[in-house]
Design a protein around this motif. Structure first.
Motif, mmCIF file in Angstrom:
data_model
loop_
_atom_site.group_PDB
_atom_site.id
_atom_site.type_symbol
_atom_site.label_atom_id
_atom_site.label_comp_id
_atom_site.label_asym_id
_atom_site.label_seq_id
_atom_site.Cartn_x
_atom_site.Cartn_y
_atom_site.Cartn_z
ATOM 1 N N GLY A 11 12.733 -2.784 30.643
ATOM 2 C CA GLY A 11 13.456 -2.876 31.918
ATOM 3 C C GLY A 11 12.761 -3.842 32.844
ATOM 4 N N GLY A 12 13.533 -4.515 33.676
ATOM 5 C CA GLY A 12 12.994 -5.488 34.640
ATOM 6 C C GLY A 12 13.795 -6.774 34.554
ATOM 7 N N SER A 13 14.770 -6.894 35.482
ATOM 8 C CA SER A 13 15.630 -8.085 35.549
ATOM 9 C C SER A 13 16.333 -8.399 34.222
ATOM 10 C CB SER A 13 14.836 -9.305 36.053
ATOM 11 O OG SER A 13 14.365 -9.061 37.367
ATOM 12 N N VAL A 14 16.783 -7.329 33.554
ATOM 13 C CA VAL A 14 17.616 -7.545 32.365
ATOM 14 C C VAL A 14 18.984 -8.028 32.841
ATOM 15 C CG1 VAL A 14 18.783 -6.421 30.428
ATOM 16 C CG2 VAL A 14 16.411 -5.828 30.967
ATOM 17 N N ALA A 44 17.588 -1.177 26.779
ATOM 18 C CA ALA A 44 17.222 -1.682 28.097
ATOM 19 C C ALA A 44 17.541 -0.656 29.174
ATOM 20 C CB ALA A 44 17.983 -2.974 28.381
ATOM 21 N N LEU A 45 16.692 -0.632 30.183
ATOM 22 C CA LEU A 45 16.982 0.119 31.401
ATOM 23 C C LEU A 45 17.317 -0.953 32.434
ATOM 24 C CD1 LEU A 45 17.160 2.774 32.934
ATOM 25 C CD2 LEU A 45 14.693 2.710 33.298
ATOM 26 N N VAL A 46 18.574 -0.942 32.862
ATOM 27 C CA VAL A 46 19.101 -2.049 33.656
ATOM 28 C C VAL A 46 19.333 -1.585 35.089
ATOM 29 C CG1 VAL A 46 20.910 -3.811 33.758
ATOM 30 C CG2 VAL A 46 20.327 -2.757 31.553
ATOM 31 N N GLY A 47 18.805 -2.291 36.054
ATOM 32 C CA GLY A 47 19.001 -1.945 37.464
ATOM 33 C C GLY A 47 20.154 -2.750 38.037
ATOM 34 N N GLY A 48 19.805 -3.818 38.747
ATOM 35 C CA GLY A 48 20.790 -4.636 39.481
ATOM 36 C C GLY A 48 22.040 -4.979 38.679
ATOM 37 N N ALA A 49 21.863 -5.409 37.446
ATOM 38 C CA ALA A 49 23.023 -5.861 36.662
ATOM 39 C C ALA A 49 23.890 -4.700 36.179
ATOM 40 C CB ALA A 49 22.553 -6.696 35.476
ATOM 41 N N TYR A 83 9.588 0.650 29.168
ATOM 42 C CA TYR A 83 8.504 -0.211 29.662
ATOM 43 C C TYR A 83 9.088 -1.152 30.700
ATOM 44 C CZ TYR A 83 5.432 -4.153 30.166
ATOM 45 O OH TYR A 83 4.681 -5.158 30.726
ATOM 46 N N GLU A 84 8.663 -0.945 31.951
ATOM 47 C CA GLU A 84 9.194 -1.739 33.053
ATOM 48 C C GLU A 84 8.043 -2.323 33.874
ATOM 49 O OE1 GLU A 84 13.421 -0.452 34.163
ATOM 50 O OE2 GLU A 84 12.066 0.839 35.248
ATOM 51 N N PRO A 85 7.657 -3.567 33.591
ATOM 52 C CA PRO A 85 6.617 -4.171 34.419
ATOM 53 C C PRO A 85 7.107 -4.288 35.872
ATOM 54 C CG PRO A 85 7.558 -5.788 32.884
ATOM 55 C CD PRO A 85 8.172 -4.467 32.560
ATOM 56 N N GLY A 92 22.068 2.303 32.560
ATOM 57 C CA GLY A 92 22.231 1.632 33.853
ATOM 58 C C GLY A 92 21.680 2.511 34.958
ATOM 59 N N ASN A 93 20.650 2.030 35.615
ATOM 60 C CA ASN A 93 20.058 2.752 36.739
ATOM 61 C C ASN A 93 20.644 2.174 38.019
ATOM 62 O OD1 ASN A 93 18.414 3.834 38.718
ATOM 63 N ND2 ASN A 93 16.555 2.735 38.074
ATOM 64 N N TRP A 94 21.588 2.930 38.602
ATOM 65 C CA TRP A 94 22.302 2.407 39.775
ATOM 66 C C TRP A 94 21.433 2.423 41.029
ATOM 67 C CZ3 TRP A 94 27.922 4.852 39.704
ATOM 68 C CH2 TRP A 94 28.521 4.574 38.465
ATOM 69 N N LYS A 95 20.317 3.129 40.967
ATOM 70 C CA LYS A 95 19.433 3.320 42.134
ATOM 71 C C LYS A 95 20.254 3.879 43.311
ATOM 72 C CE LYS A 95 16.452 -0.144 40.241
ATOM 73 N NZ LYS A 95 15.417 -1.132 40.431
ATOM 74 N N MET A 96 19.905 3.543 44.553
ATOM 75 C CA MET A 96 20.609 4.152 45.690
ATOM 76 C C MET A 96 21.824 3.294 46.066
ATOM 77 S SD MET A 96 18.952 5.610 49.234
ATOM 78 C CE MET A 96 18.893 4.070 50.104
ATOM 79 N N GLY A 155 9.694 9.201 36.596
ATOM 80 C CA GLY A 155 8.540 8.338 36.887
ATOM 81 C C GLY A 155 8.888 6.867 37.041
ATOM 82 N N HIS A 156 10.085 6.586 37.526
ATOM 83 C CA HIS A 156 10.425 5.177 37.789
ATOM 84 C C HIS A 156 9.399 4.595 38.770
ATOM 85 C CE1 HIS A 156 12.515 1.667 39.335
ATOM 86 N NE2 HIS A 156 13.203 1.690 38.211
ATOM 87 N N SER A 157 9.117 3.324 38.614
ATOM 88 C CA SER A 157 8.049 2.740 39.458
ATOM 89 C C SER A 157 8.372 2.832 40.944
ATOM 90 C CB SER A 157 7.783 1.290 39.065
ATOM 91 O OG SER A 157 8.919 0.516 39.311
ATOM 92 N N ALA A 187 8.567 -7.374 37.426
ATOM 93 C CA ALA A 187 9.834 -7.902 36.897
ATOM 94 C C ALA A 187 11.034 -7.145 37.451
ATOM 95 C CB ALA A 187 9.830 -7.823 35.373
ATOM 96 N N ILE A 188 10.781 -6.042 38.187
ATOM 97 C CA ILE A 188 11.891 -5.209 38.639
ATOM 98 C C ILE A 188 12.516 -5.798 39.903
ATOM 99 C CG2 ILE A 188 12.510 -2.950 39.559
ATOM 100 C CD1 ILE A 188 10.494 -1.717 37.686
ATOM 101 N N GLY A 189 13.775 -6.135 39.806
ATOM 102 C CA GLY A 189 14.527 -6.622 40.959
ATOM 103 C C GLY A 189 14.070 -7.975 41.471
ATOM 104 N N THR A 190 13.257 -8.668 40.714
ATOM 105 C CA THR A 190 12.692 -9.928 41.192
ATOM 106 C C THR A 190 13.341 -11.143 40.531
ATOM 107 O OG1 THR A 190 11.053 -9.871 39.424
ATOM 108 C CG2 THR A 190 10.409 -8.900 41.529
HETATM 109 P P1 PGA Z 1 16.289 -4.427 37.685
HETATM 110 O O1 PGA Z 1 15.770 -2.924 37.730
HETATM 111 O O2 PGA Z 1 17.118 -4.570 36.429
HETATM 112 O O3 PGA Z 1 17.114 -4.595 38.928
HETATM 113 O O4 PGA Z 1 15.098 -5.308 37.670
HETATM 114 C C1 PGA Z 1 15.358 -2.262 36.564
HETATM 115 C C2 PGA Z 1 14.903 -0.879 36.916
HETATM 116 O O5 PGA Z 1 14.329 -0.692 37.999
HETATM 117 O O6 PGA Z 1 15.091 0.073 36.144
#
Ligand code: PGA
Length: 254
Positions: free
Chosen positions: A216-219, A236-241, A171-173, A11-15, A99-101, A176-179
Motif C-alpha cells: 500500500g502507498g500511492s497504488v 494492494a491496500l488502496v487509499g486515494g484511488a 506493507y505500507e511505507p 479499498g481504504n476510503w479513510k474519512m 494499525g494503519h499508519s 508513500a501514503i497519499g504522497t
Molecule cells: P494511498 O493510501 O493509496 O492514498 O497512498 C494507502 C493507505 O493509506 O492505505
C-alpha cells in the motif's frame, strides 16, 4: 512448495463519504464491475457507511467483502467514541484494518495496542489487515527492514499458528501514503519477502507461503500491474484511488 494465494485488493476510503455518497459509489462501482483477475475485493468505508454498504452488497448480491478501518479491543464498555469488535461482527463485517499508519501517527496506536486488537479479531470472525511500514527517515538511515520486521514481531506476539493464517499483512511505507510516491516494485517486493521470511521464522514455512501480503502507498492504475507481477506481493491496500470508481476498477483489473 508453491501455494496459490488469491489476489486481494482492499479499498481504504479513510474519512471520506457519507453513507449516502457511499451508496451511490457502490452502485456506480457495481454497474461497471468486472473482475478479470478473480481478485478478492474488499471495500472499507467509514463506520457510518458500513451498514448501507452491507445492504447493497447483500441486496444486489455483489462480490465485494466489507471491511472496517479500525476497532477497539474491548467487547463493550466506557470507551466514548470507540467501536467494538462485537459491533462490527453484528454488521457482518469481514475484514478490519488494524494499525494503519495514520492511526499510529495521529491516534497514538502502538504495536502493543495493535497486538490486543489482532487477538480479539479471531473471537469475532473478523479477518485483520495488519498494517506495517517505515517512515522516510528510517528508510534513509537504512533501517527499514529491521524496523518493519520488529513491528511484525511485536504485533504478532503470542498469536497462534491457526490464527495468524487469517491475517493479511499490508506493507505500507509511510512516505508513500497519499504522497504520489510509490516504493519501487523491487523495494516493495523485497520488503514483502522479508516479512514472509519473518513469518517463516516465527511460525513455519507453510504459513509463510499461505499468508497474504499486500503493498500500500500511492497504488494507482499506472503502477498496479507492475506491483502485482512481483512474486511476494499478493494484493494492494488502496487509499486515494479507491474512492474514484474508474481508478479502483482499473486497479482491480490490473
Ligand atoms: P494511498 O493510501 O493509496 O492514498 O497512498 C494507502 C493507505 O493509506 O492505505
Amino acid at each position: 512448495m508453491q501455494i496459490n494465494r488469491i489476489p486481494f485488493i482492499a479499498g481504504n476510503w479513510k474519512m471520506n463519504m457519507t453513507h449516502l455518497e457511499a451508496i451511490k459509489f457502490v452502485q456506480d462501482l457495481s454497474f461497471e464491475f468486472e473482475n478479470k483477475n478473480n481478485c478478492e475485493v474488499c471495500l472499507c468505508p467509514p463506520f457510518t457507511a458500513l451498514r448501507s454498504v452491507k445492504n447493497i452488497i447483500d441486496t444486489d448480491k455483489l462480490d465485494f467483502k466489507l471491511g472496517a478501518q479500525n476497532m477497539h479491543w474491548e467487547k463493550s464498555g466506557a470507551f466514548t467514541g470507540e467501536i467494538s469488535p462485537e459491533m462490527l461482527s453484528a454488521l457482518e463485517v469481514d475484514y478490519v484494518i488494524i494499525g494503519h499508519s495514520e492511526r499510529r501517527q495521529y491516534f497514538a496506536e502502538t504495536n502493543q495496542t495493535v497486538n490486543k486488537k489482532l487477538k480479539v479479531c479471531f473471537d469475532y470472525n473478523l479477518k485483520p489487515i495488519l498494517c506495517v511500514g517505515e517512515s522516510l527517515n528510517i528508510r534513509q538511515e537504512g533501517n527499514a527492514i529491521k524496523f518493519v520486521l520488529k513491528q511484525v514481531e511485536e504485533c504478532l506476539e503470542t498469536i497462534e499458528e491457526n490464527k495468524v493464517i487469517e491475517i493479511t499483512i499490508a506493507y505500507e511505507p509511510i512516505w508513500a501514503i497519499g504522497t504520489g510516491k510509490t516504493a519501487t516494485s523491487q523495494d516493495a517486493n523485497e520488503m514483502c519477502g522479508e516479512i514472509r521470511n519473518k513469518i517463516a521464522s516465527l511460525y513455519n514455512y507453510q504459513i509463510s507461503q499461505t499468508i497474504r501480503i499486500q503493498y500500500g502507498g500511492s497504488v494507482k492504475p499506472s503502477n498496479i500491474s507492475e506491483l502485482m507481477s512481483m512474486p511476494e506481493i499478493d494484493g494492494a491496500l488502496v487509499g486515494g484511488a479507491s474512492i474514484n470508481v474508474k481508478d479502483f476498477l482499473a486497479i482491480i483489473n490490473y
